[in-house]
Motif scaffolding. Structure first.
Motif, PDB file in Angstrom:
ATOM      1  N   MET A 291       0.837  -1.198   0.000  1.00 22.86           N
ATOM      2  CA  MET A 291       0.000   0.000   0.000  1.00 22.86           C
ATOM      3  C   MET A 291       0.876   1.254   0.000  1.00 22.86           C
ATOM      4  SD  MET A 291      -2.701   1.329   2.891  1.00 22.86           S
ATOM      5  CE  MET A 291      -3.835  -0.025   2.599  1.00 22.86           C
ATOM      6  N   LYS A 292       0.469   2.212  -0.785  1.00 19.84           N
ATOM      7  CA  LYS A 292       1.187   3.487  -0.789  1.00 19.84           C
ATOM      8  C   LYS A 292       0.817   4.300   0.451  1.00 19.84           C
ATOM      9  CE  LYS A 292       1.491   3.909  -5.843  1.00 19.84           C
ATOM     10  NZ  LYS A 292       0.829   2.637  -6.219  1.00 19.84           N
ATOM     11  N   ARG A 293       1.822   4.876   1.081  1.00 22.49           N
ATOM     12  CA  ARG A 293       1.608   5.776   2.209  1.00 22.49           C
ATOM     13  C   ARG A 293       2.039   7.173   1.784  1.00 22.49           C
ATOM     14  NH1 ARG A 293      -1.947   3.834   5.263  1.00 22.49           N
ATOM     15  NH2 ARG A 293      -1.280   5.259   6.923  1.00 22.49           N
ATOM     16  N   VAL A 294       1.409   8.180   2.350  1.00 23.11           N
ATOM     17  CA  VAL A 294       1.644   9.568   1.948  1.00 23.11           C
ATOM     18  C   VAL A 294       2.195  10.352   3.132  1.00 23.11           C
ATOM     19  CG1 VAL A 294       0.608  11.658   1.002  1.00 23.11           C
ATOM     20  CG2 VAL A 294      -0.246   9.407   0.285  1.00 23.11           C
ATOM     21  N   VAL A 295       3.264  11.092   2.878  1.00 22.40           N
ATOM     22  CA  VAL A 295       3.831  12.006   3.867  1.00 22.40           C
ATOM     23  C   VAL A 295       3.631  13.420   3.335  1.00 22.40           C
ATOM     24  CG1 VAL A 295       5.929  12.768   5.048  1.00 22.40           C
ATOM     25  CG2 VAL A 295       5.528  10.315   4.644  1.00 22.40           C
ATOM     26  N   VAL A 296       2.922  14.253   4.094  1.00 20.20           N
ATOM     27  CA  VAL A 296       2.613  15.614   3.653  1.00 20.20           C
ATOM     28  C   VAL A 296       3.543  16.588   4.368  1.00 20.20           C
ATOM     29  CG1 VAL A 296       0.848  17.394   3.446  1.00 20.20           C
ATOM     30  CG2 VAL A 296       0.208  14.981   3.259  1.00 20.20           C
ATOM     31  N   LEU A 297       4.240  17.397   3.578  1.00 23.28           N
ATOM     32  CA  LEU A 297       5.142  18.419   4.101  1.00 23.28           C
ATOM     33  C   LEU A 297       4.632  19.790   3.646  1.00 23.28           C
ATOM     34  CD1 LEU A 297       8.235  16.244   3.364  1.00 23.28           C
ATOM     35  CD2 LEU A 297       7.592  17.029   5.633  1.00 23.28           C
ATOM     36  N   PRO A 298       5.001  20.869   4.337  1.00 19.85           N
ATOM     37  CA  PRO A 298       4.275  22.135   4.163  1.00 19.85           C
ATOM     38  C   PRO A 298       4.398  22.795   2.790  1.00 19.85           C
ATOM     39  CG  PRO A 298       6.142  22.405   5.657  1.00 19.85           C
ATOM     40  CD  PRO A 298       5.980  20.939   5.443  1.00 19.85           C
ATOM     41  N   ASP A 299       5.569  22.778   2.191  1.00 22.18           N
ATOM     42  CA  ASP A 299       5.779  23.489   0.929  1.00 22.18           C
ATOM     43  C   ASP A 299       6.953  22.853   0.199  1.00 22.18           C
ATOM     44  OD1 ASP A 299       8.057  24.382   2.329  1.00 22.18           O
ATOM     45  OD2 ASP A 299       7.084  26.263   2.897  1.00 22.18           O
ATOM     46  N   LYS A 300       7.335  23.426  -0.944  1.00 25.34           N
ATOM     47  CA  LYS A 300       8.388  22.817  -1.748  1.00 25.34           C
ATOM     48  C   LYS A 300       9.722  22.758  -1.007  1.00 25.34           C
ATOM     49  CE  LYS A 300       6.506  23.819  -6.333  1.00 25.34           C
ATOM     50  NZ  LYS A 300       6.725  24.482  -7.648  1.00 25.34           N
ATOM     51  N   ALA A 301      10.046  23.828  -0.301  1.00 26.22           N
ATOM     52  CA  ALA A 301      11.312  23.840   0.443  1.00 26.22           C
ATOM     53  C   ALA A 301      11.298  22.787   1.543  1.00 26.22           C
ATOM     54  CB  ALA A 301      11.564  25.223   1.037  1.00 26.22           C
ATOM     55  N   GLY A 302      10.190  22.697   2.256  1.00 27.16           N
ATOM     56  CA  GLY A 302      10.076  21.693   3.302  1.00 27.16           C
ATOM     57  C   GLY A 302      10.064  20.284   2.751  1.00 27.16           C
ATOM     58  N   LEU A 303       9.487  20.131   1.558  1.00 28.62           N
ATOM     59  CA  LEU A 303       9.465  18.827   0.894  1.00 28.62           C
ATOM     60  C   LEU A 303      10.884  18.377   0.550  1.00 28.62           C
ATOM     61  CD1 LEU A 303       7.816  16.529  -0.416  1.00 28.62           C
ATOM     62  CD2 LEU A 303       7.602  17.975  -2.455  1.00 28.62           C
ATOM     63  N   ALA A 304      11.658  19.252  -0.076  1.00 30.62           N
ATOM     64  CA  ALA A 304      13.031  18.915  -0.432  1.00 30.62           C
ATOM     65  C   ALA A 304      13.851  18.573   0.804  1.00 30.62           C
ATOM     66  CB  ALA A 304      13.680  20.063  -1.203  1.00 30.62           C
ATOM     67  N   GLU A 305      13.698  19.381   1.852  1.00 27.41           N
ATOM     68  CA  GLU A 305      14.466  19.164   3.077  1.00 27.41           C
ATOM     69  C   GLU A 305      14.070  17.863   3.763  1.00 27.41           C
ATOM     70  OE1 GLU A 305      17.556  20.192   5.469  1.00 27.41           O
ATOM     71  OE2 GLU A 305      16.831  21.421   3.803  1.00 27.41           O
ATOM     72  N   GLY A 306      12.761  17.614   3.824  1.00 27.99           N
ATOM     73  CA  GLY A 306      12.289  16.409   4.495  1.00 27.99           C
ATOM     74  C   GLY A 306      12.722  15.135   3.800  1.00 27.99           C
ATOM     75  N   VAL A 307      12.634  15.117   2.470  1.00 29.96           N
ATOM     76  CA  VAL A 307      13.055  13.925   1.729  1.00 29.96           C
ATOM     77  C   VAL A 307      14.574  13.761   1.819  1.00 29.96           C
ATOM     78  CG1 VAL A 307      13.106  12.799  -0.524  1.00 29.96           C
ATOM     79  CG2 VAL A 307      11.071  14.069   0.196  1.00 29.96           C
TER      80      VAL A 307
ATOM     81  N   GLN B 220       1.723  20.566   0.548  1.00 27.22           N
ATOM     82  CA  GLN B 220       0.307  20.815   0.812  1.00 27.22           C
ATOM     83  C   GLN B 220      -0.486  21.077  -0.461  1.00 27.22           C
ATOM     84  OE1 GLN B 220      -1.503  20.595   3.483  1.00 27.22           O
ATOM     85  NE2 GLN B 220      -0.078  20.546   5.196  1.00 27.22           N
ATOM     86  N   ASP B 221       0.134  21.740  -1.431  1.00 27.44           N
ATOM     87  CA  ASP B 221      -0.581  22.070  -2.665  1.00 27.44           C
ATOM     88  C   ASP B 221      -0.980  20.823  -3.448  1.00 27.44           C
ATOM     89  OD1 ASP B 221      -0.420  24.765  -2.168  1.00 27.44           O
ATOM     90  OD2 ASP B 221       1.324  25.110  -3.446  1.00 27.44           O
ATOM     91  N   ALA B 222      -0.156  19.785  -3.377  1.00 23.13           N
ATOM     92  CA  ALA B 222      -0.446  18.550  -4.117  1.00 23.13           C
ATOM     93  C   ALA B 222      -1.337  17.596  -3.338  1.00 23.13           C
ATOM     94  CB  ALA B 222       0.858  17.851  -4.489  1.00 23.13           C
ATOM     95  N   ALA B 223      -1.599  17.893  -2.058  1.00 29.76           N
ATOM     96  CA  ALA B 223      -2.241  16.923  -1.167  1.00 29.76           C
ATOM     97  C   ALA B 223      -3.753  17.087  -1.055  1.00 29.76           C
ATOM     98  CB  ALA B 223      -1.622  17.034   0.229  1.00 29.76           C
ATOM     99  N   THR B 224      -4.351  17.940  -1.865  1.00 32.19           N
ATOM    100  CA  THR B 224      -5.768  18.256  -1.660  1.00 32.19           C
ATOM    101  C   THR B 224      -6.691  17.062  -1.868  1.00 32.19           C
ATOM    102  OG1 THR B 224      -5.874  19.054  -3.948  1.00 32.19           O
ATOM    103  CG2 THR B 224      -5.493  20.703  -2.222  1.00 32.19           C
ATOM    104  N   ASP B 225      -6.295  16.095  -2.705  1.00 29.80           N
ATOM    105  CA  ASP B 225      -7.158  14.947  -2.987  1.00 29.80           C
ATOM    106  C   ASP B 225      -6.659  13.661  -2.328  1.00 29.80           C
ATOM    107  OD1 ASP B 225      -8.799  16.549  -4.525  1.00 29.80           O
ATOM    108  OD2 ASP B 225      -7.774  16.070  -6.402  1.00 29.80           O
ATOM    109  N   VAL B 226      -5.777  13.784  -1.348  1.00 35.13           N
ATOM    110  CA  VAL B 226      -5.227  12.606  -0.675  1.00 35.13           C
ATOM    111  C   VAL B 226      -6.184  12.149   0.422  1.00 35.13           C
ATOM    112  CG1 VAL B 226      -3.350  11.722   0.766  1.00 35.13           C
ATOM    113  CG2 VAL B 226      -2.850  13.251  -1.158  1.00 35.13           C
TER     114      VAL B 226
END
Length: 253
Positions: free
Chosen positions: A1-17, A238-244
């Protein structure tokens, strides 16, 4: 199963990954065995790699053990800024001293090979590191981006490439996204990865992400067909997560 991790914005996404990537590589290289990583292109792919190069833990990684590949590449000149490999070299590989022999880059148009020959050569390079009866290595981490149409690598919706199961690498012509000529892994190669990490940002990806998580078929939404053997994680802003769906969000990974 795919799991989703939501991070606040693009900068936070890059840093978190990047945090997770550097930590996992430090752990894996301590085992003293070769580690195979498949990279993706695009602005987010480069941002993750740049953040990894800047990370304080990067010096704990034995980079001589890490082999880098690409799930797809544009068949353009080697110095073209569209090349995924060139972007990765600038963001990470050249900065941390990855040995040249550990960088497995598909051929470019100025390498003396035709598109078909370049795809065959890349398949042969994969086969040199084949394991468990497969003609390709088992990737410890496979990064993937997801397009607004749901494509991954250069496997686009409603095209024959996404359905191929008896080849490791394909030549792609008339790509719906420029440039038209590309080289891509097939789904069997991607799906033999231990960990698939999708990195998705932007509101324009929300619909494709929602369809992927809702169980769409890979022929129409190729990203839906990507499944790692141990874990499949979708890192999103967050912008990509609206339909998750809420039940797929993993706050602890």
């Amino acid at each position: 199963m795919k799991r989703v991790v939501v991070l606040p914005d693009k900068a936070g996404l890059a840093e978190g990954v990047a945090n997770r990537f550097v930590g996992k590589l430090a752990q894996l290289t301590q085992e003293g065995r070769p580690v195979h990583v498949s990279l993706t292109g695009g602005s987010m792919g480069s941002a993750v790699l740049a953040a990894a190069a800047d990370h304080g833990w990067a010096e704990n990684i034995d980079w001589s053990l890490v082999h880098f590949w690409w799930s797809d590449e544009r068949f353009v000149p080697s110095d073209d800024t569209e090349r995924n490999a060139g972007q990765a070299r600038a963001a990470l590989l050249d900065r941390v001293g990855v040995p040249a022999g550990n960088v497995h880059e598909p051929a470019s148009t100025d390498g003396g090979l035709s598109l078909d020959e370049a795809a065959d050569a890349y398949a042969a390079e994969l086969a040199r590191f084949g394991t468990d009866g497969r003609e390709w290595p088992e990737f410890d981490i496979c990064f993937l981006g997801v397009g607004p149409d749901g494509h991954i690598a250069s496997l686009f919706p409603d095209r024959r490439e996404v359905l191929v199961r008896d080849r490791a690498v394909l030549a792609v012509r008339d790509s719906p996204k420029p440039p038209p000529e590309r080289i891509t892994f097939t789904l069997p190669v991607i799906n033999s990865s231990v960990r698939i990490w999708m990195v998705v940002s932007g509101a324009d990806k929300a619909s494709a992400l929602g369809l992927m998580l809702a169980g769409a078929g890979p022929a129409s939404v190729p990203a839906a067909g990507a499944e790692g053997t141990a874990r499949t994680v979708v890192f999103v802003d967050q912008d990509a997560a609206t339909d998750v769906p809420e039940d797929l969000i993993d706050p602890d990974y």
